[in-house]
Design a protein around this motif. Structure first.
Motif, PDB file in Angstrom:
ATOM      1  N   GLY A 135      15.631  15.451   7.257  1.00 36.29           N
ATOM      2  CA  GLY A 135      15.332  16.029   8.558  1.00 36.29           C
ATOM      3  C   GLY A 135      14.568  15.144   9.502  1.00 36.29           C
ATOM      4  N   THR A 136      14.015  14.048   9.019  1.00 43.14           N
ATOM      5  CA  THR A 136      13.283  13.107   9.861  1.00 43.14           C
ATOM      6  C   THR A 136      14.179  11.914  10.168  1.00 43.14           C
ATOM      7  N   GLN A 137      14.317  11.613  11.462  1.00 46.01           N
ATOM      8  CA  GLN A 137      15.171  10.506  11.896  1.00 46.01           C
ATOM      9  C   GLN A 137      14.378   9.590  12.821  1.00 46.01           C
TER      10      GLN A 137
ATOM     11  N   THR B 214      13.239  17.723  12.395  1.00 50.51           N
ATOM     12  CA  THR B 214      13.765  19.071  12.578  1.00 50.51           C
ATOM     13  C   THR B 214      14.281  19.563  11.238  1.00 50.51           C
ATOM     14  N   SER B 215      14.749  20.801  11.221  1.00 52.84           N
ATOM     15  CA  SER B 215      15.427  21.278  10.023  1.00 52.84           C
ATOM     16  C   SER B 215      16.787  20.600   9.923  1.00 52.84           C
ATOM     17  N   SER B 216      17.357  20.613   8.739  1.00 54.15           N
ATOM     18  CA  SER B 216      18.592  19.880   8.486  1.00 54.15           C
ATOM     19  C   SER B 216      19.740  20.332   9.381  1.00 54.15           C
ATOM     20  N   GLU B 217      19.778  21.591   9.781  1.00 54.97           N
ATOM     21  CA  GLU B 217      20.898  22.120  10.567  1.00 54.97           C
ATOM     22  C   GLU B 217      20.917  21.584  11.992  1.00 54.97           C
ATOM     23  N   PHE B 218      19.787  21.012  12.473  1.00 53.64           N
ATOM     24  CA  PHE B 218      19.726  20.494  13.836  1.00 53.64           C
ATOM     25  C   PHE B 218      19.733  18.970  13.893  1.00 53.64           C
ATOM     26  N   GLU B 219      20.051  18.322  12.789  1.00 55.19           N
ATOM     27  CA  GLU B 219      20.042  16.866  12.775  1.00 55.19           C
ATOM     28  C   GLU B 219      21.080  16.296  13.737  1.00 55.19           C
TER      29      GLU B 219
ATOM     30  N   GLN C 229       0.845  -1.180   0.000  1.00 57.44           N
ATOM     31  CA  GLN C 229       0.000   0.000   0.000  1.00 57.44           C
ATOM     32  C   GLN C 229       0.887   1.240   0.000  1.00 57.44           C
ATOM     33  N   PRO C 230       0.458   2.346  -0.616  1.00 62.04           N
ATOM     34  CA  PRO C 230       1.264   3.568  -0.567  1.00 62.04           C
ATOM     35  C   PRO C 230       1.509   4.010   0.866  1.00 62.04           C
ATOM     36  N   MET C 231       2.763   4.370   1.165  1.00 64.30           N
ATOM     37  CA  MET C 231       3.116   4.810   2.508  1.00 64.30           C
ATOM     38  C   MET C 231       2.928   6.319   2.629  1.00 64.30           C
ATOM     39  N   SER C 232       2.330   6.725   3.691  1.00 64.34           N
ATOM     40  CA  SER C 232       2.175   8.150   3.960  1.00 64.34           C
ATOM     41  C   SER C 232       3.337   8.613   4.834  1.00 64.34           C
ATOM     42  N   ILE C 233       4.183   9.485   4.295  1.00 64.99           N
ATOM     43  CA  ILE C 233       5.337   9.978   5.034  1.00 64.99           C
ATOM     44  C   ILE C 233       5.133  11.464   5.284  1.00 64.99           C
ATOM     45  N   PRO C 234       4.690  11.857   6.452  1.00 69.67           N
ATOM     46  CA  PRO C 234       4.401  13.259   6.711  1.00 69.67           C
ATOM     47  C   PRO C 234       5.601  14.157   6.493  1.00 69.67           C
ATOM     48  N   SER C 235       6.812  13.635   6.746  1.00 68.05           N
ATOM     49  CA  SER C 235       7.988  14.491   6.657  1.00 68.05           C
ATOM     50  C   SER C 235       8.220  15.025   5.265  1.00 68.05           C
ATOM     51  N   LEU C 236       7.656  14.369   4.238  1.00 66.90           N
ATOM     52  CA  LEU C 236       7.855  14.849   2.875  1.00 66.90           C
ATOM     53  C   LEU C 236       7.133  16.167   2.638  1.00 66.90           C
ATOM     54  N   ALA C 237       6.199  16.501   3.478  1.00 67.08           N
ATOM     55  CA  ALA C 237       5.415  17.721   3.286  1.00 67.08           C
ATOM     56  C   ALA C 237       5.776  18.813   4.287  1.00 67.08           C
ATOM     57  N   LEU C 238       6.979  18.674   4.855  1.00 68.36           N
ATOM     58  CA  LEU C 238       7.345  19.626   5.890  1.00 68.36           C
ATOM     59  C   LEU C 238       8.290  20.704   5.386  1.00 68.36           C
ATOM     60  N   GLY C 239       8.261  20.987   4.100  1.00 76.95           N
ATOM     61  CA  GLY C 239       9.001  22.122   3.598  1.00 76.95           C
ATOM     62  C   GLY C 239      10.336  21.812   2.977  1.00 76.95           C
ATOM     63  N   HIS C 240      10.689  20.509   2.823  1.00 74.67           N
ATOM     64  CA  HIS C 240      11.978  20.152   2.248  1.00 74.67           C
ATOM     65  C   HIS C 240      11.775  19.592   0.857  1.00 74.67           C
TER      66      HIS C 240
ATOM     67  N   TYR D  11      10.883  -9.709  17.992  1.00 71.80           N
ATOM     68  CA  TYR D  11      11.733  -8.785  17.253  1.00 71.80           C
ATOM     69  C   TYR D  11      11.568  -7.341  17.717  1.00 71.80           C
ATOM     70  N   GLY D  12      10.681  -7.148  18.684  1.00 74.18           N
ATOM     71  CA  GLY D  12      10.472  -5.804  19.207  1.00 74.18           C
ATOM     72  C   GLY D  12      11.361  -5.553  20.410  1.00 74.18           C
ATOM     73  N   GLY D  13      10.725  -5.241  21.532  1.00 73.89           N
ATOM     74  CA  GLY D  13      11.513  -4.963  22.719  1.00 73.89           C
ATOM     75  C   GLY D  13      12.182  -3.608  22.703  1.00 73.89           C
ATOM     76  N   TYR D  14      11.668  -2.719  21.886  1.00 76.94           N
ATOM     77  CA  TYR D  14      12.267  -1.389  21.814  1.00 76.94           C
ATOM     78  C   TYR D  14      11.192  -0.361  21.471  1.00 76.94           C
ATOM     79  N   TYR D  15      11.502   0.881  21.820  1.00 75.37           N
ATOM     80  CA  TYR D  15      10.673   2.010  21.422  1.00 75.37           C
ATOM     81  C   TYR D  15      11.251   2.605  20.145  1.00 75.37           C
ATOM     82  N   VAL D  16      10.386   3.253  19.368  1.00 72.28           N
ATOM     83  CA  VAL D  16      10.828   3.940  18.160  1.00 72.28           C
ATOM     84  C   VAL D  16      10.646   5.435  18.386  1.00 72.28           C
ATOM     85  N   LEU D  17      11.767   6.144  18.461  1.00 74.42           N
ATOM     86  CA  LEU D  17      11.754   7.586  18.636  1.00 74.42           C
ATOM     87  C   LEU D  17      11.874   8.240  17.264  1.00 74.42           C
ATOM     88  N   THR D  18      10.869   9.014  16.886  1.00 76.18           N
ATOM     89  CA  THR D  18      10.858   9.706  15.603  1.00 76.18           C
ATOM     90  C   THR D  18      10.872  11.205  15.845  1.00 76.18           C
ATOM     91  N   MET D  19      11.752  11.903  15.149  1.00 74.98           N
ATOM     92  CA  MET D  19      11.847  13.347  15.347  1.00 74.98           C
ATOM     93  C   MET D  19      12.155  14.029  14.027  1.00 74.98           C
TER      94      MET D  19
END
Length: 620
Positions: free
Chosen positions: A563-565, A536-541, A461-472, A526-534
């Motif tokens: 900018g999305t990690q 920012t602008s490229s200069e703060f990566e 299915q097409p993936m929705s990636i919000p970061s693509l619409a954040l001005g970059h 295969y889990g056992g972890y949290y996924v931290l998504t953030m």
């Protein structure tokens, strides 16, 4: 002949005949139905042809005995039907069949017209060799027409009647020999055509050499089939996971029992597509072992090219395994596909439908193949149409050629579930469906799996990636999006569908089974972890990366795009409160456009397993 041949090859090319077989229509009934259909149409055309010729006053029809005309034309019609079935065995494309048929009809007709007349009227060619030539159907047809026309000409000149039954004893008359040749050819070629057609349909191949090889090959009689067609160098050394080892042990135990109680059992199934023109072989399925009980829905996940469709194709008889075996209700896919078809439902990856039939007519036809009739059939058809939302707007009574892609898909799903099929295969069933239709599909599948086994492959299915619409607008490097490149740019599995419908899930990569288990088990394993998504602008990566490493020195970056990690943080080593506090401190120094902390999802499991398997293959 050309019309009948085209019709038969069309059904073969579009897999319609295989679709009918998969829902219980055997070779015998298929032959009887279509033979009778062609015979009735041809006979009606013959009678009208003779009546019209007599009404307009043609001596060819008026003077010659109608009984002789009927026997001659009727026997030749039967011969043409048999020849059409026989010729259809060796063609897989309609265009090729039509071209060859036209060349044969016109070429043989012109040759017969020029040679037979010259040989008969010249008197120098031996008559017994003329009889030999009449073995060719076009020559026998022209010889019969020639005799009828000669008697009609003499009748118009002398006023005597044309050919009569008593005239067949005349040695100068070749009509008797022609009729005997046609009838004998018809009776001889009838079983030959049926046998070749059966051999081709069993192997799903239409090439002459393939049929001859298959006829000479002995059928295997043991449960485990070892075929030496798999290259010896296809050795994959790896530490198999415990769940896969356990599944193989289950298969070994089941195979030792006479009545296993399992709906589907796959034993070391392999499929290799041999390369052509110097290209290497393609290993589509590599030693797949599965055991599926009744009442369970098994989901097969994997990136494009993982081998999902190849596996389904082998199970439904579209292609033969290179080695290994599989059993459906204790019937082998090598030798007992005819028995398997009687209790199988299929929703193939590509819709196989008649363009001129309506949705209701499709379901009525396949419902009858599943032994439904009367009010039970009508009720089953209505319920099937309602379950896939095809009753709205009169869609059920529209021709399929007027359907959209999603409507065709829904009809294919309804066909696979109608009747009492004990094993149902759904190859990417929700492709092209809107959310409402997908929800209806889920409900229908949940109700259907109570007393049957379902194997379902999940579509992309097409993936929705919000970061693509954040001005970059800059496109990221290929290294940064390597996981996406491997499994299709900006695409992901419909994990929600898999988790909702499937009791167990397995992930395939490059033809191999990577893991199998219940969705919660796979997430826990295969889990056992949290996924931290953030974001920012490229200069703060760099600051985001320092934050993740401060929270957990061994934090793993799994995604980086403009900018999305994304970082994986072990649940045992990180507290949620610490994460929130660190993010709040970061937001005081830099502009954080968006961030989130999520538990492991099935999609994360899929990406992790598939990426790890792909990396392992590259290293090996």
């Amino acid at each position: 002949m050309q019309v009948m041949l085209t019709y038969l090859v069309y059904e073969k090319q579009h897999k319609l005949r295989t679709m009918m077989k998969m829902h219980g229509l055997g070779n015998g009934p298929y032959w009887i139905i279509y033979y009778a259909y062609f015979l009735i149409l041809s006979t009606v055309y013959l009678v009208l042809f003779v009546i019209f010729g007599a009404l307009i006053g043609l001596n060819f029809f008026k003077t010659n005995d109608y009984g002789i005309q009927f026997v001659f034309f009727f026997s030749f019609i039967n011969l043409q039907i048999v020849l059409s079935f026989l010729a259809a065995t060796f063609f897989s494309k309609v265009n090729t069949a039509q071209a060859i048929a036209y060349l044969y009809i016109f070429g043989s007709g012109l040759m017969a017209g020029s040679l037979i007349r010259n040989f008969l009227e010249g008197g120098k060619f031996p008559r017994h060799w003329i009889t030999v030539l009449e073995i060719i159907p076009a020559f026998s047809l022209y010889r019969g027409l020639y005799e009828l026309s000669q008697y009609a000409i003499r009748a118009s000149e002398t006023g005597n009647p044309g050919i009569q039954w008593s005239d067949l004893n005349d040695h100068t008359n070749g009509m008797r020999d022609v009729m005997i040749i046609i009838i004998v050819e018809w009776l001889v070629l009838l079983p030959v055509a049926y046998y070749f057609d059966y051999a081709a349909s069993v192997g799903n191949s239409s090439g002459l050499l393939s049929i001859i090889k298959r006829l000479l090959r002995k059928n295997p009689t043991w449960r485990r089939i070892a075929v030496n067609e798999v290259a010896d160098n296809d050795v994959h050394v790896e530490m198999e996971k415990l769940d896969i080892i356990k599944e193989r042990e289950t298969v070994d135990q089941v195979l030792q029992q006479r009545n296993s109680g399992y709906a589907v059992v796959c034993d070391d199934l392999k499929k290799v597509y041999h390369g052509k023109d110097g290209n290497p072989d393609k290993y589509a399925v590599r030693g797949l072992s599965l055991a599926l009980p009744y009442g369970e829905c098994l989901g097969i996940l994997g990136p494009n090219g993982a081998g999902k469709s190849s596996f389904i194709s082998m199970m439904i008889g579209f292609s033969k395994p290179t080695s290994g075996n599989a059993f459906v209700q204790d019937f082998s896919i090598h030798t007992d596909m005819e028995n398997i078809y009687n209790s199988m439902g299929v929703c193939p990856q590509n819709d196989m439908l008649w363009e001129m039939l309506t949705g209701r007519e499709h379901l009525q036809f396949y419902g009858r193949l599943k032994s439904l009739s009367g009010s039970a059939l009508d009720l089953a058809v209505e319920e099937s149409l309602r379950s896939v939302n095809l009753l709205l707007g009169g869609a059920a009574d529209k021709q399929v050629r007027k359907y959209s892609g999603g409507m065709k898909r829904r009809l294919s799903i309804a066909i696979s579930l109608i009747g009492d099929a004990k094993v149902v295969y759904m190859d990417e069933p929700s492709t092209g469906l809107d959310p409402a239709s997908r929800k209806s599909l889920w409900t229908a599948v949940k109700q259907a799996k109570q007393d049957r086994a379902i194997i379902l492959t999940s579509n992309l299915q097409p993936m929705s990636i919000p970061s693509l619409a954040l001005g970059h607008s800059c496109f990221p490097s290929m290294v940064a999006i390597k996981p996406l490149v491997l499994f299709g740019i900006f695409a992901a599995h419909s994990m929600e569908e898999a988790e909702v419908l499937c009791d167990r899930l397995c992930i395939m990569v490059d033809g191999r089974l990577q893991c199998i288990g219940r969705p919660k088990e796979l997430i826990a394993r295969y889990g056992g972890y949290y996924v931290l998504t953030m974001t920012t602008s490229s200069e703060f990566e760099r600051e985001v990366e320092d934050l993740a490493l401060k929270l957990l020195p061994n934090a793993r970056k799994v995604y980086h795009l403009s900018g999305t990690q994304k970082y994986e943080l072990s649940k045992q080593q990180v507290r949620i409160a610490d994460v929130f506090m660190a993010v709040e401190n970061l937001k005081r120094r830099v502009e954080v456009q968006a961030w989130g902390l999520a538990d492991t999802t099935m999609e994360d499991v899929f990406v992790k397993v598939a990426t790890g398997a792909q990396s392992s293959d590259e290293l090996s």
